[in-house]
Design a protein around this motif. Structure first.
Motif, short mmCIF file in Angstrom:
data_model
loop_
_atom_site.label_atom_id
_atom_site.label_comp_id
_atom_site.label_asym_id
_atom_site.label_seq_id
_atom_site.Cartn_x
_atom_site.Cartn_y
_atom_site.Cartn_z
N LYS A 120 10.04 -8.16 3.31
CA LYS A 120 9.87 -6.80 3.83
C LYS A 120 8.42 -6.53 4.20
O LYS A 120 7.50 -7.09 3.59
CB LYS A 120 10.32 -5.77 2.78
N ASN A 121 8.23 -5.65 5.16
CA ASN A 121 6.91 -5.15 5.51
C ASN A 121 6.81 -3.71 5.01
O ASN A 121 7.52 -2.83 5.50
CB ASN A 121 6.67 -5.21 7.02
N ASP A 125 2.47 -1.56 0.23
CA ASP A 125 2.38 -2.83 -0.50
C ASP A 125 2.08 -4.03 0.38
O ASP A 125 1.86 -5.14 -0.13
CB ASP A 125 3.68 -3.09 -1.28
N GLY A 126 2.07 -3.86 1.69
CA GLY A 126 1.88 -5.00 2.58
C GLY A 126 3.16 -5.81 2.67
O GLY A 126 4.23 -5.39 2.21
N THR A 127 3.10 -6.99 3.27
CA THR A 127 4.28 -7.85 3.34
C THR A 127 4.68 -8.27 1.93
O THR A 127 3.84 -8.71 1.14
CB THR A 127 4.00 -9.09 4.21
N ASN A 168 -3.27 -4.84 1.11
CA ASN A 168 -2.34 -3.71 1.14
C ASN A 168 -3.10 -2.39 0.97
O ASN A 168 -4.27 -2.38 0.60
CB ASN A 168 -1.23 -3.86 0.08
N MET A 169 -2.42 -1.31 1.26
CA MET A 169 -3.06 0.02 1.19
C MET A 169 -3.16 0.50 -0.25
O MET A 169 -4.10 1.19 -0.61
CB MET A 169 -2.26 1.02 2.02
N LYS A 170 -2.18 0.16 -1.06
CA LYS A 170 -2.14 0.66 -2.44
C LYS A 170 -3.34 0.18 -3.25
O LYS A 170 -3.84 0.90 -4.12
CB LYS A 170 -0.82 0.22 -3.11
N GLU A 171 -3.79 -1.06 -3.00
CA GLU A 171 -4.95 -1.61 -3.70
C GLU A 171 -6.02 -2.02 -2.67
O GLU A 171 -6.58 -3.10 -2.74
CB GLU A 171 -4.53 -2.81 -4.55
#
Length: 200
Positions: A120-121, A125-127, A168-171
């Motif tokens: 999933k993308n 969380d990124g890919t 990823n955006m979350k981290e």
């Protein structure tokens, strides 16, 4: 009296023979089953002795992981009993995963044999790739690049390349890294004990 006993055996010799044969066959089956169980236990013991601290699943299957990242090092450990600083949010919180850092475009590996459950993308969380190990265990790779080498349903072997490291955006503040989670029956668990380098 002896004549009666002799007469009894003469009349029932066929049934007696069948009974003795049945007992003999049943004994062989029980002996064979016992031997198989003992041999299986010895093989499991050999694996556990080679990796004495490696975790075992509820089905007694020994699972040993390879490093998931090419030349990767642990950036943030698994911590569900203490708080770690999240550099992106500034908050202190638990971290139920292991984060690895490596060079940009470092390869990501299947930690063990399994089946790709999903690819999933995710905007945050990124890919994300989920690898199913067995009915109890699965691992989730987050913060990968979009350059993946597998698709849902693929069978992979330990060490197979499944993609590359990403962000990823979350981290976001952690930059290029892999966020590695492990689940047992859909509950997050610590994967640390499953890695071979921690158990030699």
């Amino acid at each position: 009296m002896f004549k009666k006993i002799g007469l009894f055996f003469k009349r029932n010799i066929k049934n007696i023979g069948i009974g003795v044969a049945a007992v003999f066959v049943l004994s062989l089956i029980v002996l064979s089953a016992y031997t198989s169980l003992k041999t299986g236990g010895e093989l499991t013991d050999e694996i556990v002795n080679e990796y004495p601290n490696v975790e075992q699943t509820s089905s007694s299957e020994t699972v040993v992981f390879v490093n998931p990242v090419e030349n990767g090092t642990v950036h943030k450990e698994y911590a569900d009993d203490k708080l770690l600083e999240d550099k992106t949010t500034g908050y202190w919180q638990t971290h139920q995963a292991i984060d690895y850092v490596a060079n940009k475009d470092a390869k990501i590996y299947a930690v063990c044999d399994g089946t790709i459950e999903s690819v999933k993308n995710d905007m945050m969380d990124g890919t994300t790739i989920t690898l199913k190990i067995n009915d109890d265990l699965k691992v989730v790779y987050k913060s990968m690049s979009e350059d993946v080498q597998v698709k849902e349903g693929d069978k992979v072997k330990s060490g197979d390349v499944i993609g590359k490291i990403g962000t990823n955006m979350k981290e976001k503040a952690d930059g290029v890294h892999l966020h590695f989670e492990m689940y047992e029956k859909d509950k997050l668990i610590d994967p640390t004990g499953y890695f071979a380098e921690n158990n030699k």
